[in-house]
Design a protein around this motif. Sequence first.
Motif, PDB file in Angstrom:
ATOM      1  N   CYS A  54      -9.189  12.063  -4.692  1.00 24.63           N
ATOM      2  CA  CYS A  54     -10.105  11.616  -3.639  1.00 24.63           C
ATOM      3  C   CYS A  54      -9.508  10.457  -2.852  1.00 24.63           C
ATOM      4  O   CYS A  54     -10.218   9.743  -2.157  1.00 24.63           O
ATOM      5  CB  CYS A  54     -11.464  11.229  -4.223  1.00 24.63           C
ATOM      6  SG  CYS A  54     -11.429  10.006  -5.523  1.00 24.63           S
ATOM      7  N   ARG A  55      -8.200  10.286  -2.965  1.00 28.15           N
ATOM      8  CA  ARG A  55      -7.548   9.263  -2.164  1.00 28.15           C
ATOM      9  C   ARG A  55      -7.280   9.815  -0.766  1.00 28.15           C
ATOM     10  O   ARG A  55      -6.534  10.777  -0.594  1.00 28.15           O
ATOM     11  CB  ARG A  55      -6.242   8.829  -2.809  1.00 28.15           C
ATOM     12  CG  ARG A  55      -5.601   7.678  -2.061  1.00 28.15           C
ATOM     13  CD  ARG A  55      -4.373   7.195  -2.768  1.00 28.15           C
ATOM     14  NE  ARG A  55      -4.002   5.886  -2.271  1.00 28.15           N
ATOM     15  CZ  ARG A  55      -2.987   5.183  -2.761  1.00 28.15           C
ATOM     16  NH1 ARG A  55      -2.296   5.668  -3.758  1.00 28.15           N
ATOM     17  NH2 ARG A  55      -2.695   4.009  -2.263  1.00 28.15           N
ATOM     18  N   ALA A  56      -7.900   9.197   0.208  1.00 30.22           N
ATOM     19  CA  ALA A  56      -7.794   9.695   1.573  1.00 30.22           C
ATOM     20  C   ALA A  56      -6.947   8.808   2.461  1.00 30.22           C
ATOM     21  O   ALA A  56      -6.422   9.272   3.474  1.00 30.22           O
ATOM     22  CB  ALA A  56      -9.192   9.827   2.183  1.00 30.22           C
ATOM     23  N   PHE A  57      -6.829   7.522   2.127  1.00 31.37           N
ATOM     24  CA  PHE A  57      -6.131   6.572   2.996  1.00 31.37           C
ATOM     25  C   PHE A  57      -4.795   6.178   2.389  1.00 31.37           C
ATOM     26  O   PHE A  57      -4.706   5.974   1.177  1.00 31.37           O
ATOM     27  CB  PHE A  57      -6.984   5.311   3.181  1.00 31.37           C
ATOM     28  CG  PHE A  57      -8.341   5.569   3.767  1.00 31.37           C
ATOM     29  CD1 PHE A  57      -8.479   6.138   5.019  1.00 31.37           C
ATOM     30  CD2 PHE A  57      -9.490   5.249   3.055  1.00 31.37           C
ATOM     31  CE1 PHE A  57      -9.732   6.374   5.561  1.00 31.37           C
ATOM     32  CE2 PHE A  57     -10.740   5.479   3.584  1.00 31.37           C
ATOM     33  CZ  PHE A  57     -10.874   6.051   4.836  1.00 31.37           C
ATOM     34  N   ALA A  92      -6.316  11.154   7.887  1.00 27.57           N
ATOM     35  CA  ALA A  92      -5.749  12.405   8.415  1.00 27.57           C
ATOM     36  C   ALA A  92      -5.013  13.220   7.362  1.00 27.57           C
ATOM     37  O   ALA A  92      -4.929  14.448   7.476  1.00 27.57           O
ATOM     38  CB  ALA A  92      -4.817  12.093   9.584  1.00 27.57           C
ATOM     39  N   SER A  93      -4.459  12.570   6.335  1.00 27.95           N
ATOM     40  CA  SER A  93      -3.672  13.300   5.341  1.00 27.95           C
ATOM     41  C   SER A  93      -4.535  13.957   4.270  1.00 27.95           C
ATOM     42  O   SER A  93      -4.025  14.687   3.421  1.00 27.95           O
ATOM     43  CB  SER A  93      -2.678  12.351   4.670  1.00 27.95           C
ATOM     44  OG  SER A  93      -3.367  11.377   3.904  1.00 27.95           O
ATOM     45  N   LYS A 115     -10.532   6.426  11.465  1.00 32.43           N
ATOM     46  CA  LYS A 115      -9.365   5.568  11.648  1.00 32.43           C
ATOM     47  C   LYS A 115      -9.763   4.141  11.267  1.00 32.43           C
ATOM     48  O   LYS A 115     -10.863   3.697  11.596  1.00 32.43           O
ATOM     49  CB  LYS A 115      -8.873   5.612  13.094  1.00 32.43           C
ATOM     50  CG  LYS A 115      -8.451   7.011  13.553  1.00 32.43           C
ATOM     51  CD  LYS A 115      -8.028   7.001  15.009  1.00 32.43           C
ATOM     52  CE  LYS A 115      -7.628   8.398  15.477  1.00 32.43           C
ATOM     53  NZ  LYS A 115      -7.223   8.405  16.910  1.00 32.43           N
ATOM     54  N   VAL A 116      -8.854   3.453  10.586  1.00 30.08           N
ATOM     55  CA  VAL A 116      -9.174   2.118  10.075  1.00 30.08           C
ATOM     56  C   VAL A 116      -8.128   1.114  10.543  1.00 30.08           C
ATOM     57  O   VAL A 116      -6.921   1.384  10.469  1.00 30.08           O
ATOM     58  CB  VAL A 116      -9.235   2.101   8.528  1.00 30.08           C
ATOM     59  CG1 VAL A 116      -9.605   0.707   8.026  1.00 30.08           C
ATOM     60  CG2 VAL A 116     -10.233   3.133   8.015  1.00 30.08           C
ATOM     61  N   ASN A 176       1.906   4.670   1.429  1.00 34.42           N
ATOM     62  CA  ASN A 176       2.104   4.999   0.024  1.00 34.42           C
ATOM     63  C   ASN A 176       1.808   6.455  -0.267  1.00 34.42           C
ATOM     64  O   ASN A 176       1.221   7.163   0.510  1.00 34.42           O
ATOM     65  CB  ASN A 176       1.238   4.096  -0.854  1.00 34.42           C
ATOM     66  CG  ASN A 176      -0.133   3.876  -0.275  1.00 34.42           C
ATOM     67  OD1 ASN A 176      -0.509   4.477   0.726  1.00 34.42           O
ATOM     68  ND2 ASN A 176      -0.887   3.011  -0.898  1.00 34.42           N
ATOM     69  N   SER A 177       2.230   6.862  -1.442  1.00 33.35           N
ATOM     70  CA  SER A 177       2.061   8.241  -1.867  1.00 33.35           C
ATOM     71  C   SER A 177       0.670   8.459  -2.417  1.00 33.35           C
ATOM     72  O   SER A 177       0.005   7.542  -2.857  1.00 33.35           O
ATOM     73  CB  SER A 177       3.103   8.559  -2.953  1.00 33.35           C
ATOM     74  OG  SER A 177       2.757   9.722  -3.655  1.00 33.35           O
TER      75      SER A 177
END
Length: 464
Positions: free
Chosen positions: A224-227, A252-253, A261-262, A444-445
Motif C-alpha cells: 500500500c505504499r503509493a508515494f 502515479a506509480s 500530487k504532494v 525510493n523503491s
Amino acid sequence: MRVRLPIPGAIAGGFPWQSYLLTPVELAADVTADMTVTPGTALGGGVTVDGQPLEGIILSLVHADAPLFGVSISTSAAAGGWDEVIGRPQTIVQNGLRVTPAILCDFLGTRLLTAVSYEPFVFPYEKSAISCDAVASAAREFSHDRTRLVVTPGVGDVGAGQLAFSPELGNGWGVQFPVTPGEQPRIGDITVSQLFVGGLIIGIRPNRILSANELNGYIQCGNCRAFGPDGRLHFTSSPQFGKKVTWQYSDASSSEGVGLKVVQKSYDGVPPADYVLFRFTITNGGAAPVTIYPGFFADWDIDDDFQGDIGATEGRLMYMKNFGDFESNVAAGSLIISDAPVAGTAFFTDFGQTKDEIVAALAGDFTNPSADEPGDHRYVQSIGPITLARGAATQFWLAIVAGESLDQLRSNAAAAAADVAARRAQPDAADAVSSAGRVWSGGNSNARSVSSPACKKGCATVTQ
C-alpha cells in the motif's frame, strides 16, 4: 551432532566454541559416532564507517543446513574485527562448516559501499571474512539538526531511517532525541531511532490507502505504499533560518493512485524548543473529485524497549512514552495543524488490520485515543473529510515533537504551534531560506522490507 567446549579451554586452545559433525549420521538404530574437534580459523572482516571501526554491531552465524542451530555470535570491535560472545577478542569458526550469516548493515546516517550477501558459504574455503563498510550518507546534509530533535525528511517518510532512499542518498538519521546540538547523532540500526516507521498516510473510502511507508505487516494491504519512486528533492539552508527541505512526489506509480500530487516542505524548529515542522500541500491531479482523510501513521519505539510504550491523545497532539517511572522519561509524538477538523485518533496494538478498518479509523468512524497498557503500539492521526475538485489543493502541517518529560513535550508542542501560526500569517516567511541548494531525483523503491514490524527482532537474513 554438535559439541560445545568449555569456554576457557576453547579460548586457550584456539578451538571453535561449537563444532559440528560434518558428515550425516543415519539414525535408523542406535549409533555411536566419534567427533574430533580441531582448531578453527579466525573470522576476518569487521564494520567500518568512513574507514574507522564501528563497534557493537551484532553478527550471527548459523548452520546453513540446520538454521535453528547457532555457530557463533560476535560483535564488531572498537579496534576492528569481530569479538566473540564468549569473551574472545576474535571469532574462531570451525573449518569446512557451511554457515549462513545474519547481520544488518544498513546503519542510520550511512551509505553501504558494497551489499552484504546473506547466502550460505563454506567457511573458510568459499569465504573467510564478513565486512560491512559504509560511508557518511548524503542524507545527512538535508537532515534537520538545529535542535536536540534530529529528523531526516524522506519522501513522505518521517525519519527515513533504513532503505527509504535511493542508494545515492543512503540512510537518514531516523528520529533521534535527545542529541546535543553540534554533536553527531548515533550511528546504528533502526532501533537507535525513536520512530521505527512513520509518514504520510491518506485514506479514501471505502478501502483505499495511499501511504509513504510500506505498511504490509501492519495492514493487510500487499503493497500500500503509493508515494516515493518519483520523489524529487531540493533543499537550502542558512545560518539565520536553518534548513528548508522540499520533496515533490505523487501517487502515479501506485495501482491504487487517484492522481494526487504532494509538495512536502519541512523546516528546522527554533531552539530551545525541540520540534521539526512538515507542511504537506496535496493537489488533486486526477480527472474526478476525490474525498480524502490525510494524516500521519506512526510506530514510535521510545528508547530501547519497544514493548514497553503507552500512548495518549491531547487534542491535536498524539504521543507515546515508556510506561512507568524509568530513568528516561522521553516522550515523542506529532501535532497535526489544519483548518480542517480532526477526524481520526486511533491507537493499534494488534497487527493485520484490513484496509477497510484503517480507512474507518482515518475517517473517525471509531476512535481509540489512548494505549494504557505497555506494548508495541502504533497510531493513525488524521483530518477531514476534505473533498478536492479536479485541480484543487489542500494543506496541513505536522509537527514532530519530543521532550524529556510530558511537560517538556507539551511545551515544545505549544512552541511548534506558535511557529506554524506565525508562518501561516506570513506565508512568504515560511520559505525565507536562502543560499544555494542541492537537487536529487529518483526517490525510493517500493520494496522496503526492513520496515516490517517483524524486523524489530532482527531482519538481517532478509535479502536486500
